[in-house]
Write a protein that holds these residues in place. Sequence first.
Motif, PDB file in Angstrom:
ATOM      1  N   LEU A  96      -7.095   0.855 -11.877  1.00 51.87           N
ATOM      2  CA  LEU A  96      -6.100  -0.184 -12.173  1.00 51.87           C
ATOM      3  C   LEU A  96      -4.686   0.301 -11.858  1.00 51.87           C
ATOM      4  N   GLY A  97      -4.377   1.511 -12.301  1.00 52.40           N
ATOM      5  CA  GLY A  97      -3.037   2.047 -12.067  1.00 52.40           C
ATOM      6  C   GLY A  97      -2.735   2.254 -10.605  1.00 52.40           C
ATOM      7  N   SER A  98      -3.731   2.706  -9.850  1.00 46.36           N
ATOM      8  CA  SER A  98      -3.528   2.949  -8.419  1.00 46.36           C
ATOM      9  C   SER A  98      -3.205   1.659  -7.680  1.00 46.36           C
ATOM     10  N   LEU A  99      -4.013   0.633  -7.911  1.00 41.46           N
ATOM     11  CA  LEU A  99      -3.785  -0.630  -7.202  1.00 41.46           C
ATOM     12  C   LEU A  99      -2.498  -1.287  -7.675  1.00 41.46           C
ATOM     13  N   ASP A 100      -2.232  -1.207  -8.970  1.00 42.29           N
ATOM     14  CA  ASP A 100      -1.034  -1.844  -9.504  1.00 42.29           C
ATOM     15  C   ASP A 100       0.228  -1.240  -8.901  1.00 42.29           C
ATOM     16  N   ALA A 101       0.207   0.054  -8.607  1.00 45.67           N
ATOM     17  CA  ALA A 101       1.373   0.688  -7.984  1.00 45.67           C
ATOM     18  C   ALA A 101       1.665   0.053  -6.629  1.00 45.67           C
ATOM     19  N   PHE A 102       0.625  -0.151  -5.817  1.00 45.38           N
ATOM     20  CA  PHE A 102       0.833  -0.750  -4.498  1.00 45.38           C
ATOM     21  C   PHE A 102       1.188  -2.234  -4.604  1.00 45.38           C
ATOM     22  N   ALA A 103       0.617  -2.926  -5.590  1.00 45.25           N
ATOM     23  CA  ALA A 103       0.974  -4.325  -5.793  1.00 45.25           C
ATOM     24  C   ALA A 103       2.455  -4.447  -6.151  1.00 45.25           C
ATOM     25  N   ARG A 104       2.942  -3.534  -6.986  1.00 44.19           N
ATOM     26  CA  ARG A 104       4.351  -3.581  -7.380  1.00 44.19           C
ATOM     27  C   ARG A 104       5.274  -3.252  -6.208  1.00 44.19           C
ATOM     28  N   LEU A 105       4.863  -2.348  -5.351  1.00 34.73           N
ATOM     29  CA  LEU A 105       5.655  -2.074  -4.144  1.00 34.73           C
ATOM     30  C   LEU A 105       5.745  -3.309  -3.255  1.00 34.73           C
ATOM     31  N   ALA A 106       4.727  -4.160  -3.334  1.00 32.04           N
ATOM     32  CA  ALA A 106       4.705  -5.393  -2.532  1.00 32.04           C
ATOM     33  C   ALA A 106       5.426  -6.541  -3.243  1.00 32.04           C
ATOM     34  N   GLY A 107       5.984  -6.262  -4.415  1.00 29.11           N
ATOM     35  CA  GLY A 107       6.760  -7.277  -5.119  1.00 29.11           C
ATOM     36  C   GLY A 107       5.959  -8.127  -6.084  1.00 29.11           C
ATOM     37  N   THR A 108       4.763  -7.703  -6.408  1.00 30.65           N
ATOM     38  CA  THR A 108       3.941  -8.466  -7.349  1.00 30.65           C
ATOM     39  C   THR A 108       3.273  -7.473  -8.294  1.00 30.65           C
ATOM     40  N   ARG A 109       2.102  -7.799  -8.825  1.00 29.70           N
ATOM     41  CA  ARG A 109       1.367  -6.893  -9.700  1.00 29.70           C
ATOM     42  C   ARG A 109      -0.097  -7.296  -9.707  1.00 29.70           C
ATOM     43  N   VAL A 110      -0.922  -6.453 -10.261  1.00 33.03           N
ATOM     44  CA  VAL A 110      -2.326  -6.814 -10.453  1.00 33.03           C
ATOM     45  C   VAL A 110      -2.390  -7.928 -11.485  1.00 33.03           C
ATOM     46  N   ARG A 111      -3.133  -9.006 -11.155  1.00 31.27           N
ATOM     47  CA  ARG A 111      -3.182 -10.198 -12.008  1.00 31.27           C
ATOM     48  C   ARG A 111      -4.475 -10.343 -12.807  1.00 31.27           C
TER      49      ARG A 111
END
Length: 260
Positions: A96-111
């Motif tokens: 979860l933390g790994s993917l969420d980091a990249f989602a946040r770099l893309a301007g969003t988050r894990v939903r």
Amino acid sequence: MADHSVTIDLNSDLGEGFGRWRLGDDEALLSIVTSANVACGFHAGDPTIMRTVCELAAARGVAIGAQVSYRDLGGFGRRFIDVPPEELSDDIVYQLGSLDAFARLAGTRVRYVKPHGALYNAIVHHEEQAAAVVAAVRAYDRALPVLGLPGSAWLRRAESAGLATVTEGFADRAYTPQGTLVPRGTPGAVLHDPEEVAERCLRMARGEPIEAVDGTPLIVRAESICVHGDSPDAVRMARRVSESLKAGGIELSSFTREAA
């Protein structure tokens, strides 16, 4: 007659390549689906693929979900592993933390969170592992909805723990009369006719029965429908499902839209 107020989510498993090995057409599918279950590196995916898919999904307004799994690159996460509950929880948090980091770099988050493969199937009945995955999601972010099979231990335990639950149907997978998925490798477990699959999805979205593998009628109560991204005809299949649903008066929208 179709109920024009019906809305359903269309999700797909994406980011399932690894290194130089590619699987599926993520970019094409992201123009069709409303939610993307992104591999988090344990059954497939690597940091570059994860970041790329997150950026593509964010640009298209597609909700990003963490597709968490057993630590099983060699088996693509399709082999049951008897992981101690504490270790399984830590593995889920890590993903979860790994993917969420990249989602946040893309301007969003894990939903949202959706287990993959053997883990998905195991926690339909495996109480300890279901509890371990629920504990991991609650520890990381208890606001995250979780996606799973109707009637599963996973969704029951998640709901009891205060998590939002979303029921899922499968476009191209055969069902047993009990409402579970026919195991992969069993003849007829995967459906390949886009017209048949599209018609089944429309029936699911309307709350009408589909045929189980033995021909008996089965109601699959789905708020989200999964179209697999790793089959040879995945894009054509997903496009046909989307067209059928829209033609039947069904609106396609991510179940996370209100939280976006």
